[in-house]
Design an enzyme around this catalytic site. Structure first.
Site, PDB file in Angstrom:
ATOM      1  N   ASP A  73       0.816  -1.228  -0.080  1.00  0.00           N
ATOM      2  CA  ASP A  73      -0.078  -0.085   0.019  1.00  0.00           C
ATOM      3  C   ASP A  73       0.835   1.213  -0.051  1.00  0.00           C
ATOM      4  OD1 ASP A  73       0.819   0.155   2.802  1.00  0.00           O
ATOM      5  OD2 ASP A  73      -0.790  -1.070   3.247  1.00  0.00           O
ATOM      6  N   HIS A  94       7.161  -7.078  -1.275  1.00  0.00           N
ATOM      7  CA  HIS A  94       6.161  -7.394  -2.234  1.00  0.00           C
ATOM      8  C   HIS A  94       5.896  -6.543  -3.450  1.00  0.00           C
ATOM      9  CE1 HIS A  94       4.445 -11.104   0.520  1.00  0.00           C
ATOM     10  NE2 HIS A  94       5.773 -11.284   0.071  1.00  0.00           N
ATOM     11  N   CYS A 125       7.858  -2.439 -22.605  1.00  0.00           N
ATOM     12  CA  CYS A 125       9.086  -1.517 -22.804  1.00  0.00           C
ATOM     13  C   CYS A 125       9.842  -1.405 -21.332  1.00  0.00           C
ATOM     14  CB  CYS A 125       8.721  -0.115 -23.347  1.00  0.00           C
ATOM     15  SG  CYS A 125       7.722   0.775 -22.377  1.00  0.00           S
ATOM     16  N   CYS A 178       4.242   2.755 -25.378  1.00  0.00           N
ATOM     17  CA  CYS A 178       4.364   1.784 -26.450  1.00  0.00           C
ATOM     18  C   CYS A 178       3.149   1.099 -26.609  1.00  0.00           C
ATOM     19  CB  CYS A 178       5.388   0.962 -26.059  1.00  0.00           C
ATOM     20  SG  CYS A 178       4.956  -0.449 -24.819  1.00  0.00           S
ATOM     21  N   ASN A 195       0.495  -8.204  17.757  1.00  0.00           N
ATOM     22  CA  ASN A 195      -0.490  -9.073  16.901  1.00  0.00           C
ATOM     23  C   ASN A 195      -1.564  -9.451  17.728  1.00  0.00           C
ATOM     24  OD1 ASN A 195      -1.882 -10.583  15.037  1.00  0.00           O
ATOM     25  ND2 ASN A 195      -0.011 -11.053  14.148  1.00  0.00           N
ATOM     26  N   ALA A 231      -1.598  -2.655  16.479  1.00  0.00           N
ATOM     27  CA  ALA A 231      -0.157  -1.726  16.512  1.00  0.00           C
ATOM     28  C   ALA A 231      -0.505  -0.322  16.473  1.00  0.00           C
ATOM     29  CB  ALA A 231       0.187  -2.227  14.791  1.00  0.00           C
TER      30      ALA A 231
END
Length: 270
Positions: free
Chosen positions: A118, A133, A144, A165, A229, A247
């Protein structure tokens, strides 16, 4: 999941603050749970976009968002990429992202490895970020190779064409079944070789070996580890400090406990 509050973890937060205050090189490993506090939906799980169901064309979302399907039917992959981006549009970094960025600015030696695509860590002000990622905000032409930055996918034809292109654009992200980018992997290896002396794992299920691996290495070598977590993960029972909190509430509290605040005036350490 848990309904625990900051007050329930006062002793652990104070201990985390002491570890943070003493640390010279800090590594954050972040996942979807951090951005969930910004209102971003996950693919799966309670409240996920595809909770307990196939997509509307009968494919698991992991298959629709795979490199194999993109190569043969890019329209299918782009259909769900656009759907996911649309559901996240307008979201912004939360207090957890800003706490990490603030710590990097005041401390200096802070690296963030994120599984998220994000772009929120960079938007919040972090600079030493490894987007393992990739990011949805960067589009790359498969023909291209030219790159285009976008804020969102509003106004794009789906699938979009390269303005240079006419070739096919794709988000510069790792689709299911694709290899991790060499440059990001090398950067991460360099950080680990330098020897972080405090590791946070934040909002990630620690399912991938490269995510759990640094935590397990830290446990074996005596480097302190902190997990933030609300749920349980494969490393939850082994970390030094476990905070079953969001968090966005836990990270600012830990920074405050360590004496890092916007007006603290603490200088970055050498």
């Amino acid at each position: 999941m848990t309904n625990a509050t900051i007050a329930d973890y006062a002793a652990q937060i104070a201990a985390a603050g002491r570890l943070l205050s003493a640390a010279k090189r800090i590594l954050f490993i972040t996942g979807a749970g951090l951005s969930a506090d910004s209102g971003l939906p996950t693919y799966r799980g309670v409240g996920g976009l595809y909770e307990g169901a196939l997509t509307d064309i009968g494919l698991p979302i992991e298959q629709a968002l795979s490199g194999e399907v993109f190569r043969s039917r890019p329209d299918i992959t782009w259909r769900y990429l656009a759907q996911i981006e649309s559901s996240c549009r307008g979201a912004r970094p939360n207090a957890g992202h800003y706490a990490i960025a603030r710590l990097e600015a005041l401390h200096g030696k802070v690296t963030t490895l994120t599984q998220n695509v994000d772009g929120f860590h960079l938007e919040a002000g972090s600079r030493d970020v490894i987007e393992m990622h990739g990011t949805l905000r960067r589009l790359r032409c498969v023909d291209c190779g030219r790159v285009r930055q976008v804020e969102n996918y509003a106004g794009l034809s789906i699938p979009p064409e390269c303005p240079h292109c006419g070739g096919l654009l794709r988000p510069d992200v790792v689709l299911f079944g694709e290899s991790l980018p060499d440059q990001a992997v090398h950067r991460f290896e360099t950080v680990l070789a330098a020897g972080p002396d405090l590791i946070f794992t934040v909002g990630t299920g620690s399912a991938f070996p490269y995510i759990a691996g640094p935590v397990l290495w830290a446990l074996e070598t005596g480097v302190p580890t902190i997990e933030i977590n609300p749920g349980s993960t494969p490393v939850s029972e082994r970390v030094d400090i476990r905070l079953r909190l969001r968090a966005a509430e836990a990270l600012p509290a830990i920074l405050d406990a360590a004496g890092y605040s916007l007006d603290s005036g603490r200088d970055a350490r050498a």
